[in-house]
Design an enzyme around this catalytic site. Structure first.
Site, PDB file in Angstrom:
ATOM      1  N   TYR A  77       0.825  -1.209   0.000  1.00  0.00           N
ATOM      2  CA  TYR A  77       0.000   0.000   0.000  1.00  0.00           C
ATOM      3  C   TYR A  77       0.861   1.261   0.000  1.00  0.00           C
ATOM      4  O   TYR A  77       0.644   2.180  -0.787  1.00  0.00           O
ATOM      5  CB  TYR A  77      -0.915  -0.039   1.220  1.00  0.00           C
ATOM      6  CG  TYR A  77      -1.466   1.289   1.663  1.00  0.00           C
ATOM      7  CD1 TYR A  77      -2.576   1.849   1.044  1.00  0.00           C
ATOM      8  CD2 TYR A  77      -0.894   1.975   2.736  1.00  0.00           C
ATOM      9  CE1 TYR A  77      -3.105   3.067   1.476  1.00  0.00           C
ATOM     10  CE2 TYR A  77      -1.414   3.187   3.168  1.00  0.00           C
ATOM     11  CZ  TYR A  77      -2.513   3.721   2.529  1.00  0.00           C
ATOM     12  OH  TYR A  77      -3.029   4.938   2.952  1.00  0.00           O
ATOM     13  N   HIS A  80       2.458   1.810  -3.347  1.00  0.00           N
ATOM     14  CA  HIS A  80       1.555   1.838  -4.509  1.00  0.00           C
ATOM     15  C   HIS A  80       1.523   3.249  -5.111  1.00  0.00           C
ATOM     16  O   HIS A  80       1.374   4.236  -4.393  1.00  0.00           O
ATOM     17  CB  HIS A  80       0.146   1.412  -4.079  1.00  0.00           C
ATOM     18  CG  HIS A  80      -0.748   1.085  -5.212  1.00  0.00           C
ATOM     19  ND1 HIS A  80      -1.309   2.049  -6.027  1.00  0.00           N
ATOM     20  CD2 HIS A  80      -1.179  -0.115  -5.682  1.00  0.00           C
ATOM     21  CE1 HIS A  80      -2.057   1.462  -6.938  1.00  0.00           C
ATOM     22  NE2 HIS A  80      -2.003   0.143  -6.743  1.00  0.00           N
TER      23      HIS A  80
END
Length: 109
Positions: A77, A80
């Site tokens: 995450y 990303h």
């Protein structure tokens, strides 16, 4: 529990800069919440404003709690590209920020 295994919480405390309007804050919150729909390892986001009567908030006004299934999911995450792009704008709107990542545990009584 093995390192990297099990649910991980990502807690972000924030104070927006003076001059950031309520509409801008609302747009940042919507953008943050939308990351759940884009970044698979992010399982949920809860947020709220400080309502403490203890006055121990140290100026932080908003809290954001994200849930990930693993530490590796949290790392995915953070790296990303959609998160990086969002974070660049979001963080520049903050006067104060504190981030804590932890594995929740239950106390047996």
């Amino acid at each position: 529990m093995e390192e990297g295994k099990g649910v991980v919480k990502h807690m972000l405390l924030a104070k927006f800069k003076d001059g950031i309007s309520e509409n801008q804050i609302e747009e940042y919150i919507k953008g943050y919440a939308n990351l759940v729909n884009i970044i698979e390892p992010m399982k949920s986001l809860h947020w709220g404003k400080d309502i403490s009567i203890e006055n121990l908030h140290h100026g932080f006004t908003h809290v954001f709690e994200s849930t990930f299934e693993t530490k590796e999911g949290l790392a995915e995450y953070i790296a990303h590209p959609v998160h990086v792009e969002f974070a660049n704008g979001f963080l520049s709107s903050l006067d104060k920020v504190l981030v804590v990542d932890f594995k929740p545990t239950t106390v047996d009584i």
